[in-house]
Design a protein around this motif. Structure first.
Motif, PDB file in Angstrom:
ATOM      1  N   GLU A   1       6.846 -35.065   7.337  1.00 42.66           N
ATOM      2  CA  GLU A   1       7.995 -34.450   8.004  1.00 42.66           C
ATOM      3  C   GLU A   1       9.231 -35.337   7.884  1.00 42.66           C
ATOM      4  O   GLU A   1      10.349 -34.829   7.708  1.00 42.66           O
ATOM      5  CB  GLU A   1       7.652 -34.190   9.470  1.00 42.66           C
ATOM      6  CG  GLU A   1       6.683 -33.026   9.657  1.00 42.66           C
ATOM      7  CD  GLU A   1       6.239 -32.847  11.090  1.00 42.66           C
ATOM      8  OE1 GLU A   1       5.852 -31.718  11.455  1.00 42.66           O
ATOM      9  OE2 GLU A   1       6.258 -33.842  11.857  1.00 42.66           O
TER      10      GLU A   1
ATOM     11  N   LEU B   1       1.300 -27.960   6.452  1.00 47.59           N
ATOM     12  CA  LEU B   1       1.078 -29.104   7.329  1.00 47.59           C
ATOM     13  C   LEU B   1      -0.111 -28.864   8.247  1.00 47.59           C
ATOM     14  O   LEU B   1      -0.885 -29.789   8.536  1.00 47.59           O
ATOM     15  CB  LEU B   1       2.333 -29.392   8.147  1.00 47.59           C
ATOM     16  CG  LEU B   1       3.564 -29.828   7.342  1.00 47.59           C
ATOM     17  CD1 LEU B   1       4.742 -30.079   8.274  1.00 47.59           C
ATOM     18  CD2 LEU B   1       3.266 -31.074   6.510  1.00 47.59           C
ATOM     19  N   GLN B   2      -0.290 -27.624   8.680  1.00 46.58           N
ATOM     20  CA  GLN B   2      -1.439 -27.309   9.536  1.00 46.58           C
ATOM     21  C   GLN B   2      -2.739 -27.406   8.738  1.00 46.58           C
ATOM     22  O   GLN B   2      -3.755 -27.897   9.241  1.00 46.58           O
ATOM     23  CB  GLN B   2      -1.290 -25.913  10.143  1.00 46.58           C
ATOM     24  CG  GLN B   2      -2.375 -25.601  11.172  1.00 46.58           C
ATOM     25  CD  GLN B   2      -2.172 -24.260  11.849  1.00 46.58           C
ATOM     26  OE1 GLN B   2      -1.114 -23.632  11.727  1.00 46.58           O
ATOM     27  NE2 GLN B   2      -3.177 -23.806  12.569  1.00 46.58           N
TER      28      GLN B   2
ATOM     29  N   ASP C   1      -3.667 -31.025   8.520  1.00 44.13           N
ATOM     30  CA  ASP C   1      -4.269 -31.495   9.769  1.00 44.13           C
ATOM     31  C   ASP C   1      -5.722 -31.038   9.882  1.00 44.13           C
ATOM     32  O   ASP C   1      -6.607 -31.818  10.279  1.00 44.13           O
ATOM     33  CB  ASP C   1      -3.483 -30.963  10.966  1.00 44.13           C
ATOM     34  CG  ASP C   1      -2.181 -31.715  11.204  1.00 44.13           C
ATOM     35  OD1 ASP C   1      -2.044 -32.842  10.691  1.00 44.13           O
ATOM     36  OD2 ASP C   1      -1.303 -31.165  11.904  1.00 44.13           O
TER      37      ASP C   1
ATOM     38  N   ARG D   1       0.947 -36.042   8.495  1.00 38.53           N
ATOM     39  CA  ARG D   1       1.865 -34.921   8.737  1.00 38.53           C
ATOM     40  C   ARG D   1       3.231 -35.435   9.190  1.00 38.53           C
ATOM     41  O   ARG D   1       4.266 -34.981   8.701  1.00 38.53           O
ATOM     42  CB  ARG D   1       1.276 -33.984   9.788  1.00 38.53           C
ATOM     43  CG  ARG D   1       2.232 -32.857  10.189  1.00 38.53           C
ATOM     44  CD  ARG D   1       1.660 -31.960  11.251  1.00 38.53           C
ATOM     45  NE  ARG D   1       2.541 -30.829  11.519  1.00 38.53           N
ATOM     46  CZ  ARG D   1       2.124 -29.615  11.811  1.00 38.53           C
ATOM     47  NH1 ARG D   1       0.833 -29.357  11.874  1.00 38.53           N
ATOM     48  NH2 ARG D   1       2.982 -28.652  12.047  1.00 38.53           N
TER      49      ARG D   1
ATOM     50  N   SER E   1       3.478 -42.743   9.465  1.00 38.96           N
ATOM     51  CA  SER E   1       2.115 -42.223   9.306  1.00 38.96           C
ATOM     52  C   SER E   1       1.055 -43.231   9.687  1.00 38.96           C
ATOM     53  O   SER E   1       0.079 -42.902  10.358  1.00 38.96           O
ATOM     54  CB  SER E   1       1.905 -41.784   7.848  1.00 38.96           C
ATOM     55  OG  SER E   1       0.540 -41.502   7.585  1.00 38.96           O
TER      56      SER E   1
END
Length: 467
Positions: A226, A262-263, A266, A222, A179
């Motif tokens: 992941e 996750l979107q 962002d 994100r 990250s």
């Protein structure tokens, strides 16, 4: 033509040069090491400097005394002495060859005499580079850290299994570096993460919290999340996140909540206007964690998640409490999760001024973050639907601004305070005063400012019916 050593590319601040001169005069080695070297090679500045030396801790204290504004010994049992030099926080650790108790993860400190051996015990190769500050800027990189840094690959000096078994927190650190540094994980490191993920359960919640916070505050959280989910690390420290990877219904119509989350993260980051916001980012990650527990399949292939914001707020608070976050922080994230669906009531029906006031009051100081979270929660690919949602929220924000211009929305209180209530009713302190205050507050929320005369009349009418 001269050959440039990587050590020449590492700018040495005055604090490092001053310490280096002290150690050289005392006949000892001193090397800038670890993240300090890595960040310097990446062009990243740091307020903290890490050093390693062949001098023992008691000797280090004596050597740094002439140039240090202050020193501290909180880590001396692990061979570390701290010093404030030229405004920078410096930590100087004696060469070590630690052996770990793999049940408690407490290191059994064994001092070493070799810089190379000291570097081998470090977490990743890009953190196992050193530059001499007591000599001629000799660059020491026995495990290929510079090449790995150049290629953006995370590897361990020894075997990853050995490294992670010694300190499982290093597995979280791997995700954090994905990250914060934008690196990728070498295949053998990825395999070790998957195999040893359960070992993360040995790490204290406080240490896990620090790593998760740093991961979320990174440039690409994100990607770090992941890694946690794909390797199974999240199953140990943040199981609510992989639980969002719910299977679609039999018609394949139900979008994956994990991908949506996750979107949203962002999109929330894109709306930040004053640097990384840990409260907003945690709220984005946890805003839908109540969906798995509230999912219902309806005829026709529809899926519902009734009251998932209520369940999710409770789950978010529980997880953050387990991670030992401060109570005020937990309350803020929990309230954002609880309120993130409130706007959809506005979209489906015309809100009264009272409803708008309640939205503002319930959000309180979180209102700017709530605006960002709600807007981020729209991830539909349907451009018409997305535009309609955005327009609806624009309208709500405009109404909030209009009411704020007319009323003190940010600090709504009754038209009469507690002292005035007691004076008007001729009563002393007690539960009745609190009840009267709540009644006037409810009227204020419903009707806006009442004015003193009406407030007195409403108070007396209420008192006659409730005294």
């Amino acid at each position: 033509m001269t050959n440039t050593s990587p050590g020449d590319l590492v700018p040495l601040p005055p604090a490092a040069l001053a310490l280096g001169a002290q150690f050289a005069a005392a006949g000892h080695e001193l090397h800038l090491v670890g993240g300090s070297v890595r960040d310097a090679l990446m062009g990243r500045s740091s307020d903290d400097l890490d050093f390693t030396t062949d001098a023992r801790p008691e000797r280090v204290l004596a050597i740094v005394a002439p140039v240090a504004a202050t020193t501290w010994t909180t880590g001396i049992e692990f061979g570390t002495v701290g010093a404030q030099v030229d405004g920078l926080r410096c930590e100087i650790t004696t060469y070590r060859a630690d052996r770990y108790d793999r049940e408690t993860r407490n290191p059994e400190v064994v001092y070493g005499d070799s810089l190379v051996d000291d570097l081998r015990r470090r977490d990743f190769t890009m953190n196992a580079m050193a530059v001499s500050v007591s000599g001629d800027r000799t660059f020491t990189d026995p495990y290929g850290g510079l090449a790995d840094l150049a290629h953006g690959v995370l590897r361990t000096p020894g075997t990853p299994e050995e490294s992670f078994a010694d300190d499982p927190l290093r597995m979280l650190r791997a995700a954090r570096f994905v990250s914060t540094l934008g690196v990728s994980i070498a295949p053998e490191v990825d395999a070790a993460l998957r195999a040893l993920a359960p070992q993360l359960g040995r790490i204290t919640a406080e240490r896990v919290q620090v790593e998760l916070s740093k991961l979320l505050l990174g440039a690409a959280p994100r990607k770090g999340l992941e890694v946690l989910v794909d390797t199974g690390l999240a199953d140990v420290v943040l199981p609510e996140l992989p639980a969002l990877r719910m299977a679609a219904d039999e018609h394949g119509q139900h979008k994956d909540v994990y991908a949506h989350t996750l979107q949203v993260l962002d999109q929330a980051i894109d709306l930040e206007d004053a640097g990384p916001d840990l409260v907003l980012r945690w709220a984005a990650v946890l805003h839908d964690v109540g969906k798995p527990a509230t999912r219902e399949f309806l005829p026709g292939g529809r899926v519902t998640f009734h009251h998932h914001e209520v369940v999710g707020a409770r789950m978010a608070r529980k997880r953050l409490k387990a991670l030992r976050y401060p109570s005020a922080f937990i309350d803020e994230v929990g309230q954002l999760v609880f309120l993130h669906l409130r706007f959809y009531g506005y979209r489906s029906s015309e809100w009264t001024d009272s409803a708008v006031r309640r939205y503002v009051v319930d959000a309180g100081l979180l209102l700017p973050r709530l605006h960002k979270l709600v807007r981020s929660d729209c991830t539909t690919r349907n451009k018409r639907k997305a535009a309609a949602l955005s327009t609806a929220y624009d309208t709500l924000e405009s109404r909030i601004a209009e009411l704020k211009a007319k009323e003190e929305l940010d600090s709504i209180r009754p038209d009469l305070d507690g002292n005035e209530i007691m004076s008007i009713l001729g009563v002393g302190p007690g539960p009745l005063v609190g009840q009267a205050y709540k009644h006037l507050l409810a009227l204020r929320m419903e009707h806006g400012p009442l004015g003193r005369d009406r407030a007195v009349s409403e108070l007396r009418e209420w008192y006659a019916a409730n005294a």
